[in-house]
Write a protein that holds these residues in place. Structure first.
Motif, PDB file in Angstrom:
ATOM      1  N   THR A  57       0.856  -1.179   0.000  1.00 24.27           N
ATOM      2  CA  THR A  57       0.000   0.000   0.000  1.00 24.27           C
ATOM      3  C   THR A  57       0.895   1.232   0.000  1.00 24.27           C
ATOM      4  OG1 THR A  57      -0.045   0.155   2.414  1.00 24.27           O
ATOM      5  CG2 THR A  57      -1.755  -1.231   1.358  1.00 24.27           C
ATOM      6  N   PRO A  58       0.361   2.404  -0.326  1.00 27.84           N
ATOM      7  CA  PRO A  58       1.189   3.615  -0.248  1.00 27.84           C
ATOM      8  C   PRO A  58       1.782   3.823   1.152  1.00 27.84           C
ATOM      9  CG  PRO A  58      -0.766   4.060  -1.538  1.00 27.84           C
ATOM     10  CD  PRO A  58      -0.936   2.678  -0.957  1.00 27.84           C
ATOM     11  N   GLU A  59       1.008   3.537   2.206  1.00 35.68           N
ATOM     12  CA  GLU A  59       1.513   3.723   3.574  1.00 35.68           C
ATOM     13  C   GLU A  59       2.668   2.773   3.877  1.00 35.68           C
ATOM     14  OE1 GLU A  59      -0.021   3.686   8.209  1.00 35.68           O
ATOM     15  OE2 GLU A  59      -1.222   2.665   6.695  1.00 35.68           O
ATOM     16  N   ILE A  60       2.506   1.502   3.560  1.00 36.60           N
ATOM     17  CA  ILE A  60       3.572   0.515   3.810  1.00 36.60           C
ATOM     18  C   ILE A  60       4.788   0.829   2.934  1.00 36.60           C
ATOM     19  CG2 ILE A  60       4.205  -1.930   3.579  1.00 36.60           C
ATOM     20  CD1 ILE A  60       2.498  -1.260   6.061  1.00 36.60           C
ATOM     21  N   ALA A  61       4.546   1.186   1.678  1.00 35.74           N
ATOM     22  CA  ALA A  61       5.661   1.530   0.781  1.00 35.74           C
ATOM     23  C   ALA A  61       6.474   2.692   1.348  1.00 35.74           C
ATOM     24  CB  ALA A  61       5.124   1.876  -0.609  1.00 35.74           C
ATOM     25  N   ASP A  62       5.782   3.688   1.885  1.00 35.94           N
ATOM     26  CA  ASP A  62       6.475   4.830   2.482  1.00 35.94           C
ATOM     27  C   ASP A  62       7.345   4.388   3.657  1.00 35.94           C
ATOM     28  OD1 ASP A  62       6.916   7.745   2.859  1.00 35.94           O
ATOM     29  OD2 ASP A  62       5.790   7.402   4.717  1.00 35.94           O
ATOM     30  N   LYS A  63       6.804   3.531   4.519  1.00 34.71           N
ATOM     31  CA  LYS A  63       7.553   3.072   5.692  1.00 34.71           C
ATOM     32  C   LYS A  63       8.752   2.208   5.296  1.00 34.71           C
ATOM     33  CE  LYS A  63       4.845   5.005   8.685  1.00 34.71           C
ATOM     34  NZ  LYS A  63       5.274   6.171   9.417  1.00 34.71           N
ATOM     35  N   LEU A  64       8.598   1.433   4.225  1.00 37.78           N
ATOM     36  CA  LEU A  64       9.684   0.560   3.764  1.00 37.78           C
ATOM     37  C   LEU A  64      10.631   1.267   2.793  1.00 37.78           C
ATOM     38  CD1 LEU A  64       7.627  -2.707   3.141  1.00 37.78           C
ATOM     39  CD2 LEU A  64       9.196  -2.248   5.042  1.00 37.78           C
ATOM     40  N   ARG A  65      10.251   2.469   2.384  1.00 36.15           N
ATOM     41  CA  ARG A  65      11.017   3.242   1.402  1.00 36.15           C
ATOM     42  C   ARG A  65      11.149   2.484   0.076  1.00 36.15           C
ATOM     43  NH1 ARG A  65      15.496   3.957   5.500  1.00 36.15           N
ATOM     44  NH2 ARG A  65      14.216   4.477   7.280  1.00 36.15           N
ATOM     45  N   PRO A  68       5.112   2.282  -4.178  1.00 36.08           N
ATOM     46  CA  PRO A  68       3.783   1.685  -3.940  1.00 36.08           C
ATOM     47  C   PRO A  68       3.516   0.592  -4.968  1.00 36.08           C
ATOM     48  CG  PRO A  68       3.641   4.076  -3.837  1.00 36.08           C
ATOM     49  CD  PRO A  68       5.029   3.738  -4.344  1.00 36.08           C
ATOM     50  N   GLY A  69       2.943  -0.484  -4.517  1.00 38.72           N
ATOM     51  CA  GLY A  69       2.651  -1.611  -5.395  1.00 38.72           C
ATOM     52  C   GLY A  69       3.760  -2.638  -5.460  1.00 38.72           C
ATOM     53  N   GLU A  70       4.964  -2.289  -4.987  1.00 44.44           N
ATOM     54  CA  GLU A  70       6.059  -3.267  -4.972  1.00 44.44           C
ATOM     55  C   GLU A  70       5.653  -4.427  -4.064  1.00 44.44           C
ATOM     56  OE1 GLU A  70      10.725  -3.450  -3.668  1.00 44.44           O
ATOM     57  OE2 GLU A  70      10.014  -1.593  -4.609  1.00 44.44           O
ATOM     58  N   MET A  71       6.007  -5.628  -4.459  1.00 45.40           N
ATOM     59  CA  MET A  71       5.585  -6.817  -3.713  1.00 45.40           C
ATOM     60  C   MET A  71       6.319  -6.940  -2.372  1.00 45.40           C
ATOM     61  SD  MET A  71       3.157  -8.118  -5.402  1.00 45.40           S
ATOM     62  CE  MET A  71       2.923  -9.717  -4.663  1.00 45.40           C
ATOM     63  N   VAL A  72       5.537  -7.279  -1.332  1.00 41.23           N
ATOM     64  CA  VAL A  72       6.077  -7.493   0.008  1.00 41.23           C
ATOM     65  C   VAL A  72       5.537  -8.795   0.569  1.00 41.23           C
ATOM     66  CG1 VAL A  72       6.376  -5.031   0.512  1.00 41.23           C
ATOM     67  CG2 VAL A  72       4.240  -6.154   1.147  1.00 41.23           C
ATOM     68  N   ASN A  73       6.304  -9.361   1.468  1.00 40.80           N
ATOM     69  CA  ASN A  73       5.825 -10.495   2.252  1.00 40.80           C
ATOM     70  C   ASN A  73       5.151  -9.905   3.482  1.00 40.80           C
ATOM     71  OD1 ASN A  73       6.446 -12.320   4.794  1.00 40.80           O
ATOM     72  ND2 ASN A  73       6.291 -13.663   3.022  1.00 40.80           N
TER      73      ASN A  73
END
Length: 180
Positions: A57-65, A68-73
């Motif tokens: 999500t945009p929020e998680i992407a921001d926290k992970l730097r 947005p949309g990049e795959m995460v576990n």
């Protein structure tokens, strides 16, 4: 960026009451919680509640730097032995994992701290949030309590990038042995 852990613990104590030394250690450690739990309660294991590969999500992407949309576990686990001790939610950008780390992660029931050690990954933990929350329905079911929940959210940094973002939660009523 690390928060001032001592100030945050004092803030939490003003709201909820005195924390035990064990609770303070679990909230403030920049090492492996799994190892601390092993010492306190005997060897712990994890039970995976959910593990999925999702677009960030945009929020998680921001926290992970990451973008947005990049795959995460996305992994949700309970750490414990005969009883649940800590609930943990993690997000890990797949692009930052080598194949061996990814394979161990997919096996699901290996604590992240042990995976980091197994793969000799040099890292540091940066605590971002220490807080108190009301228990969700899921946490009430897992821990069988309505106790307020103590939480900490931190990033595991490897090569100046966020490798893993973790939120750990446990009931305020847990780990209070020294007050009994």
């Amino acid at each position: 960026m690390d928060v001032n852990v001592l100030e945050e613990i004092e803030r939490i104590e003003r709201i909820i009451g005195r924390l035990s030394n064990t609770q303070k250690i679990l909230l403030s450690t920049d090492g492996s919680v799994t190892r601390i739990l092993d010492v306190l309660r005997g060897t712990v294991t994890i039970r995976t509640i959910k593990q999925e590969f999702i677009p960030s999500t945009p929020e998680i992407a921001d926290k992970l730097r990451i973008s947005p949309g990049e795959m995460v576990n996305h992994r949700v686990v309970v750490i414990g032995n005969n009883e649940p001790l800590i609930h943990a939610v993690s997000y890990i950008p797949l692009s930052r994992l080598d194949d061996g780390f990814r394979e161990d992660l997919i096996r699901a029931d290996i604590p992240i701290g042990r995976i980091l050690k197994k793969h000799s990954i040099e890292s540091r933990r940066e605590i971002e949030i220490l807080d108190i929350e009301s228990p969700s329905r899921e946490l009430r079911e897992i821990f069988k309590t309505d106790s307020p929940m103590l939480t900490r959210t931190y990033n595991i940094i490897h090569q100046d990038e966020v490798l893993i973002r973790i939120k750990e939660t446990f009931p305020f009523d847990w780990f209070r042995e020294e007050f009994r």
